[in-house]
Design a protein around this motif. Structure first.
Motif, PDB file in Angstrom:
ATOM      1  N   PRO A 129      24.079 -56.667  33.463  1.00 37.27           N
ATOM      2  CA  PRO A 129      23.592 -57.434  33.471  1.00 37.27           C
ATOM      3  C   PRO A 129      24.039 -59.141  34.525  1.00 37.27           C
ATOM      4  O   PRO A 129      25.291 -58.771  35.463  1.00 37.27           O
ATOM      5  N   ASP A 130      22.946 -59.224  34.893  1.00 37.61           N
ATOM      6  CA  ASP A 130      23.121 -60.830  36.831  1.00 37.61           C
ATOM      7  C   ASP A 130      24.127 -61.620  35.624  1.00 37.61           C
ATOM      8  O   ASP A 130      24.639 -62.752  36.191  1.00 37.61           O
ATOM      9  N   GLN A 131      23.443 -62.114  34.028  1.00 35.35           N
ATOM     10  CA  GLN A 131      24.414 -62.965  33.260  1.00 35.35           C
ATOM     11  C   GLN A 131      24.364 -62.837  32.513  1.00 35.35           C
ATOM     12  O   GLN A 131      23.291 -61.679  31.426  1.00 35.35           O
ATOM     13  N   VAL A 132      25.271 -63.537  31.171  1.00 36.66           N
ATOM     14  CA  VAL A 132      25.674 -63.435  30.014  1.00 36.66           C
ATOM     15  C   VAL A 132      25.828 -64.344  29.491  1.00 36.66           C
ATOM     16  O   VAL A 132      26.362 -65.811  29.780  1.00 36.66           O
ATOM     17  N   HIS A 133      24.836 -64.741  28.299  1.00 36.96           N
ATOM     18  CA  HIS A 133      24.849 -66.459  27.414  1.00 36.96           C
ATOM     19  C   HIS A 133      25.190 -66.223  26.394  1.00 36.96           C
ATOM     20  O   HIS A 133      24.770 -64.920  25.558  1.00 36.96           O
ATOM     21  N   VAL A 134      26.349 -66.473  25.552  1.00 39.02           N
ATOM     22  CA  VAL A 134      26.484 -66.870  24.142  1.00 39.02           C
ATOM     23  C   VAL A 134      25.409 -67.450  23.488  1.00 39.02           C
ATOM     24  O   VAL A 134      25.230 -69.099  23.686  1.00 39.02           O
ATOM     25  N   PHE A 135      25.337 -66.559  22.112  1.00 37.80           N
ATOM     26  CA  PHE A 135      24.904 -67.651  21.957  1.00 37.80           C
ATOM     27  C   PHE A 135      24.936 -67.995  20.213  1.00 37.80           C
ATOM     28  O   PHE A 135      25.527 -67.288  20.018  1.00 37.80           O
ATOM     29  N   ALA A 176      21.599 -60.881  29.681  1.00 32.17           N
ATOM     30  CA  ALA A 176      22.308 -60.368  28.337  1.00 32.17           C
ATOM     31  C   ALA A 176      22.627 -61.701  27.790  1.00 32.17           C
ATOM     32  O   ALA A 176      23.228 -62.629  27.670  1.00 32.17           O
ATOM     33  N   ILE A 177      21.220 -61.835  26.628  1.00 30.96           N
ATOM     34  CA  ILE A 177      21.716 -62.830  25.119  1.00 30.96           C
ATOM     35  C   ILE A 177      23.137 -62.113  23.625  1.00 30.96           C
ATOM     36  O   ILE A 177      23.031 -61.502  23.552  1.00 30.96           O
ATOM     37  N   MET A 178      24.406 -62.731  24.103  1.00 30.36           N
ATOM     38  CA  MET A 178      25.203 -62.537  23.141  1.00 30.36           C
ATOM     39  C   MET A 178      25.538 -62.734  21.713  1.00 30.36           C
ATOM     40  O   MET A 178      25.563 -64.662  22.593  1.00 30.36           O
ATOM     41  N   GLY A 179      26.002 -63.071  21.062  1.00 28.90           N
ATOM     42  CA  GLY A 179      26.141 -64.013  19.779  1.00 28.90           C
ATOM     43  C   GLY A 179      25.998 -63.373  18.700  1.00 28.90           C
ATOM     44  O   GLY A 179      25.613 -61.652  18.219  1.00 28.90           O
ATOM     45  N   PRO A 180      27.107 -64.366  17.930  1.00 24.67           N
ATOM     46  CA  PRO A 180      27.728 -62.779  16.160  1.00 24.67           C
ATOM     47  C   PRO A 180      26.179 -63.266  15.493  1.00 24.67           C
ATOM     48  O   PRO A 180      25.169 -63.440  15.768  1.00 24.67           O
ATOM     49  N   ASN A 181      25.764 -61.802  14.056  1.00 27.07           N
ATOM     50  CA  ASN A 181      25.041 -62.455  13.735  1.00 27.07           C
ATOM     51  C   ASN A 181      24.221 -63.521  12.680  1.00 27.07           C
ATOM     52  O   ASN A 181      25.922 -64.621  12.478  1.00 27.07           O
TER      53      ASN A 181
END
Length: 257
Positions: free
Chosen positions: A219-225, A40-45
Protein backbone atom coordinates in the motif's frame (compact mmCIF):
# COMPACT_ATOMS: atom_id res chain seq x y z
CA UNK A 1 -7.12 11.47 -12.78
CA UNK A 2 -10.07 9.93 -10.91
CA UNK A 3 -10.29 10.96 -7.26
CA UNK A 4 -12.63 9.59 -4.60
CA UNK A 5 -13.12 12.10 -1.79
CA UNK A 6 -14.88 11.16 1.45
CA UNK A 7 -15.52 14.01 3.88
CA UNK A 8 -17.02 13.74 7.38
CA UNK A 9 -19.08 10.67 6.43
CA UNK A 10 -21.62 9.52 9.00
CA UNK A 11 -23.60 6.31 8.45
CA UNK A 12 -26.23 4.56 10.57
CA UNK A 13 -28.22 1.32 10.49
CA UNK A 14 -31.69 0.54 11.81
CA UNK A 15 -31.77 -0.33 15.50
CA UNK A 16 -34.69 -1.09 17.81
CA UNK A 17 -32.62 -0.08 20.81
CA UNK A 18 -32.12 3.52 19.63
CA UNK A 19 -34.61 6.32 20.32
CA UNK A 20 -34.63 7.47 16.69
CA UNK A 21 -34.48 3.94 15.30
CA UNK A 22 -30.91 4.35 14.03
CA UNK A 23 -27.52 3.36 15.41
CA UNK A 24 -24.49 5.27 14.17
CA UNK A 25 -21.67 3.13 12.76
CA UNK A 26 -19.44 5.58 10.88
CA UNK A 27 -18.65 8.70 12.88
CA UNK A 28 -16.96 11.13 10.55
CA UNK A 29 -14.72 9.42 7.99
CA UNK A 30 -12.30 11.55 5.95
CA UNK A 31 -10.33 9.92 3.14
CA UNK A 32 -9.07 10.74 -0.36
CA UNK A 33 -8.11 7.99 -2.81
CA UNK A 34 -6.59 9.00 -6.14
CA UNK A 35 -6.30 6.94 -9.30
CA UNK A 36 -3.12 4.85 -9.12
CA UNK A 37 -2.94 4.88 -5.31
CA UNK A 38 -3.48 1.95 -2.96
CA UNK A 39 -4.85 2.62 0.52
CA UNK A 40 -5.16 -0.12 3.13
CA UNK A 41 -7.91 0.25 5.72
CA UNK A 42 -7.00 -1.88 8.73
CA UNK A 43 -8.87 -2.40 11.94
CA UNK A 44 -10.39 -5.00 14.25
CA UNK A 45 -13.66 -6.77 13.58
CA UNK A 46 -16.59 -4.50 14.39
CA UNK A 47 -14.75 -1.24 13.68
CA UNK A 48 -16.95 -0.25 10.72
CA UNK A 49 -14.68 -1.18 7.80
CA UNK A 50 -17.31 -3.14 5.89
CA UNK A 51 -19.90 -0.46 6.60
CA UNK A 52 -17.64 1.98 4.77
CA UNK A 53 -17.31 -0.39 1.80
CA UNK A 54 -21.02 -1.05 1.44
CA UNK A 55 -21.99 2.57 2.02
CA UNK A 56 -19.73 3.64 -0.83
CA UNK A 57 -21.35 1.02 -3.07
CA UNK A 58 -24.86 2.16 -2.13
CA UNK A 59 -26.20 -0.75 -0.05
CA UNK A 60 -29.75 0.19 1.10
CA UNK A 61 -29.16 -1.22 4.58
CA UNK A 62 -26.99 1.78 5.43
CA UNK A 63 -28.32 5.31 5.91
CA UNK A 64 -25.95 8.22 5.30
CA UNK A 65 -26.76 10.86 7.90
CA UNK A 66 -23.99 13.33 7.12
CA UNK A 67 -20.96 14.12 5.03
CA UNK A 68 -20.13 13.87 1.34
CA UNK A 69 -18.65 11.37 -1.11
CA UNK A 70 -17.57 12.56 -4.54
CA UNK A 71 -15.86 10.93 -7.52
CA UNK A 72 -14.26 13.44 -9.85
CA UNK A 73 -16.47 16.07 -8.24
CA UNK A 74 -19.70 14.15 -8.88
CA UNK A 75 -21.97 13.39 -5.92
CA UNK A 76 -21.71 9.63 -5.39
CA UNK A 77 -24.36 9.62 -2.67
CA UNK A 78 -26.93 10.93 -5.16
CA UNK A 79 -26.28 8.00 -7.50
CA UNK A 80 -28.12 4.68 -7.58
CA UNK A 81 -26.08 1.48 -7.20
CA UNK A 82 -25.89 0.91 -10.96
CA UNK A 83 -24.95 4.55 -11.57
CA UNK A 84 -22.06 4.21 -9.13
CA UNK A 85 -20.84 1.14 -11.00
CA UNK A 86 -21.02 2.94 -14.34
CA UNK A 87 -19.19 5.91 -12.81
CA UNK A 88 -16.31 3.57 -11.97
CA UNK A 89 -16.92 2.36 -8.40
CA UNK A 90 -16.29 -1.37 -7.94
CA UNK A 91 -16.86 -3.46 -4.82
CA UNK A 92 -15.33 -6.90 -4.30
CA UNK A 93 -17.52 -8.33 -1.55
CA UNK A 94 -16.32 -10.19 1.50
CA UNK A 95 -19.20 -12.65 1.11
CA UNK A 96 -20.19 -12.76 -2.59
CA UNK A 97 -23.80 -13.85 -3.11
CA UNK A 98 -25.01 -16.74 -5.25
CA UNK A 99 -26.95 -15.93 -8.44
CA UNK A 100 -28.72 -19.17 -9.43
CA UNK A 101 -29.58 -19.55 -13.12
CA UNK A 102 -27.03 -16.99 -14.32
CA UNK A 103 -23.78 -18.31 -15.77
CA UNK A 104 -20.46 -16.63 -15.07
CA UNK A 105 -19.95 -15.92 -18.79
CA UNK A 106 -23.36 -14.22 -19.14
CA UNK A 107 -22.90 -12.31 -15.90
CA UNK A 108 -19.51 -10.96 -16.95
CA UNK A 109 -20.61 -9.87 -20.43
CA UNK A 110 -23.80 -8.28 -19.09
CA UNK A 111 -21.77 -6.40 -16.47
CA UNK A 112 -19.25 -5.21 -19.05
CA UNK A 113 -22.07 -4.05 -21.31
CA UNK A 114 -23.69 -2.08 -18.48
CA UNK A 115 -20.42 -0.43 -17.45
CA UNK A 116 -19.11 0.32 -20.95
CA UNK A 117 -22.47 1.40 -22.39
CA UNK A 118 -22.25 -1.11 -25.23
CA UNK A 119 -21.72 -4.83 -25.61
CA UNK A 120 -18.06 -5.83 -26.08
CA UNK A 121 -17.30 -7.43 -29.43
CA UNK A 122 -17.75 -11.14 -28.91
CA UNK A 123 -14.50 -12.36 -30.50
CA UNK A 124 -12.23 -10.01 -28.57
CA UNK A 125 -14.29 -10.42 -25.40
CA UNK A 126 -14.00 -14.22 -25.39
CA UNK A 127 -10.23 -13.91 -25.85
CA UNK A 128 -9.97 -11.33 -23.05
CA UNK A 129 -11.99 -13.46 -20.62
CA UNK A 130 -10.01 -16.61 -21.46
CA UNK A 131 -6.64 -14.92 -20.95
CA UNK A 132 -7.73 -13.32 -17.68
CA UNK A 133 -9.04 -16.62 -16.35
CA UNK A 134 -5.75 -18.30 -17.24
CA UNK A 135 -3.80 -15.67 -15.28
CA UNK A 136 -6.04 -16.30 -12.28
CA UNK A 137 -5.63 -20.09 -12.70
CA UNK A 138 -9.37 -20.55 -13.25
CA UNK A 139 -10.51 -23.63 -15.19
CA UNK A 140 -12.32 -22.75 -18.47
CA UNK A 141 -15.38 -24.76 -17.36
CA UNK A 142 -15.86 -22.19 -14.60
CA UNK A 143 -17.43 -19.83 -17.16
CA UNK A 144 -20.50 -22.04 -17.56
CA UNK A 145 -21.19 -22.47 -13.84
CA UNK A 146 -23.84 -20.36 -12.11
CA UNK A 147 -22.43 -17.31 -10.35
CA UNK A 148 -20.98 -18.31 -6.96
CA UNK A 149 -23.28 -21.36 -6.73
CA UNK A 150 -21.30 -24.13 -5.09
CA UNK A 151 -18.09 -22.09 -5.34
CA UNK A 152 -15.37 -22.58 -2.76
CA UNK A 153 -14.14 -19.53 -0.87
CA UNK A 154 -11.12 -19.29 -3.16
CA UNK A 155 -13.26 -19.57 -6.30
CA UNK A 156 -15.54 -16.79 -5.10
CA UNK A 157 -12.60 -14.47 -4.48
CA UNK A 158 -10.97 -15.28 -7.82
CA UNK A 159 -14.28 -14.51 -9.52
CA UNK A 160 -14.34 -11.11 -7.79
CA UNK A 161 -10.85 -10.33 -9.09
CA UNK A 162 -11.83 -11.65 -12.54
CA UNK A 163 -14.57 -9.00 -12.56
CA UNK A 164 -12.09 -6.37 -11.37
CA UNK A 165 -9.66 -7.12 -14.20
CA UNK A 166 -12.36 -7.18 -16.88
CA UNK A 167 -14.47 -4.20 -15.80
CA UNK A 168 -11.51 -1.85 -15.22
CA UNK A 169 -13.08 0.54 -12.68
CA UNK A 170 -11.65 3.86 -11.53
CA UNK A 171 -11.98 3.00 -7.83
CA UNK A 172 -11.79 -0.58 -6.53
CA UNK A 173 -13.01 -1.31 -3.00
CA UNK A 174 -11.79 -4.73 -1.87
CA UNK A 175 -13.59 -5.81 1.29
CA UNK A 176 -11.48 -8.44 3.10
CA UNK A 177 -10.54 -10.15 -0.15
CA UNK A 178 -7.98 -12.17 1.80
CA UNK A 179 -10.47 -13.80 4.19
CA UNK A 180 -10.78 -17.55 3.84
CA UNK A 181 -7.94 -17.92 1.34
CA UNK A 182 -5.10 -20.40 1.61
CA UNK A 183 -1.56 -19.28 0.77
CA UNK A 184 -1.73 -20.29 -2.90
CA UNK A 185 -5.11 -18.64 -3.52
CA UNK A 186 -3.98 -15.50 -1.71
CA UNK A 187 -0.94 -15.26 -3.97
CA UNK A 188 -2.99 -15.69 -7.16
CA UNK A 189 -5.63 -13.16 -6.06
CA UNK A 190 -2.97 -10.66 -5.01
CA UNK A 191 -1.22 -10.99 -8.36
CA UNK A 192 -4.52 -10.12 -10.03
CA UNK A 193 -4.93 -7.03 -7.89
CA UNK A 194 -1.35 -6.01 -8.62
CA UNK A 195 -1.87 -6.34 -12.37
CA UNK A 196 -4.74 -3.88 -12.12
CA UNK A 197 -2.72 -1.55 -9.89
CA UNK A 198 0.23 -1.54 -12.29
CA UNK A 199 -1.92 0.04 -15.00
CA UNK A 200 -1.99 3.19 -12.85
CA UNK A 201 -5.64 3.63 -13.80
CA UNK A 202 -7.29 2.32 -10.62
CA UNK A 203 -7.41 3.71 -7.11
CA UNK A 204 -7.59 0.81 -4.65
CA UNK A 205 -9.16 0.78 -1.19
CA UNK A 206 -8.04 -2.47 0.42
CA UNK A 207 -9.98 -3.35 3.58
CA UNK A 208 -8.51 -5.99 5.88
CA UNK A 209 -7.67 -6.74 9.50
CA UNK A 210 -4.73 -9.00 8.70
CA UNK A 211 -1.33 -7.88 7.44
CA UNK A 212 -0.62 -11.02 5.38
CA UNK A 213 -2.16 -9.67 2.16
CA UNK A 214 0.09 -6.61 2.47
CA UNK A 215 3.09 -8.87 1.94
CA UNK A 216 1.84 -9.24 -1.64
CA UNK A 217 0.07 -5.91 -2.22
CA UNK A 218 2.17 -2.96 -1.06
CA UNK A 219 0.00 0.00 0.00
CA UNK A 220 0.93 3.64 -0.49
CA UNK A 221 -0.87 4.50 2.73
CA UNK A 222 -2.22 2.56 5.69
CA UNK A 223 -5.15 3.83 7.77
CA UNK A 224 -6.20 2.45 11.14
CA UNK A 225 -9.97 2.23 11.52
CA UNK A 226 -11.51 2.12 14.98
CA UNK A 227 -14.81 3.25 16.44
CA UNK A 228 -16.21 4.18 13.05
CA UNK A 229 -13.46 6.54 11.93
CA UNK A 230 -9.84 6.72 10.82
CA UNK A 231 -7.73 7.23 13.93
CA UNK A 232 -4.22 7.06 12.46
CA UNK A 233 -2.62 7.11 9.01
CA UNK A 234 0.88 6.39 7.81
CA UNK A 235 3.03 4.50 5.34
CA UNK A 236 3.52 0.76 4.98
CA UNK A 237 5.49 0.77 8.23
CA UNK A 238 2.22 1.35 10.11
CA UNK A 239 1.09 -2.14 9.05
CA UNK A 240 4.27 -3.56 10.57
CA UNK A 241 3.46 -1.77 13.81
CA UNK A 242 -0.02 -3.29 13.82
CA UNK A 243 1.44 -6.73 13.16
CA UNK A 244 3.62 -6.38 16.24
CA UNK A 245 1.30 -4.50 18.59
CA UNK A 246 -2.24 -5.25 17.43
CA UNK A 247 -5.20 -2.89 17.73
CA UNK A 248 -5.47 -2.71 21.52
CA UNK A 249 -4.22 0.87 21.69
CA UNK A 250 -6.95 2.03 19.30
CA UNK A 251 -9.99 0.10 20.52
CA UNK A 252 -12.37 1.77 22.95
CA UNK A 253 -15.49 -0.30 22.74
CA UNK A 254 -15.71 -0.34 18.94
CA UNK A 255 -18.89 -0.65 16.93
CA UNK A 256 -20.55 -3.14 14.64
CA UNK A 257 -19.96 -3.56 10.94
Amino acid sequence: MATLEIHDLHVSVESDSSADGLREILRGVDLTVKQGETHAIMGPNGSGKSTLAYSLAGHPKYTVTGGTVTLDGEDVLAMSVDERARAGVFLAMQYPVEVPGVSVSNFLRTSATAVRGEAPKLRTWVKEVKETMERLQIDPSFAERNVNEGFSGGEKKRHEILQLELLKPSIAILDETDSGLDVDALRVVSEGVNRVRETGEVGTLLITHYTRILRYIKPDQVHVFAGGRIVESGGAELADKLENEGYTAYVKGGTSE
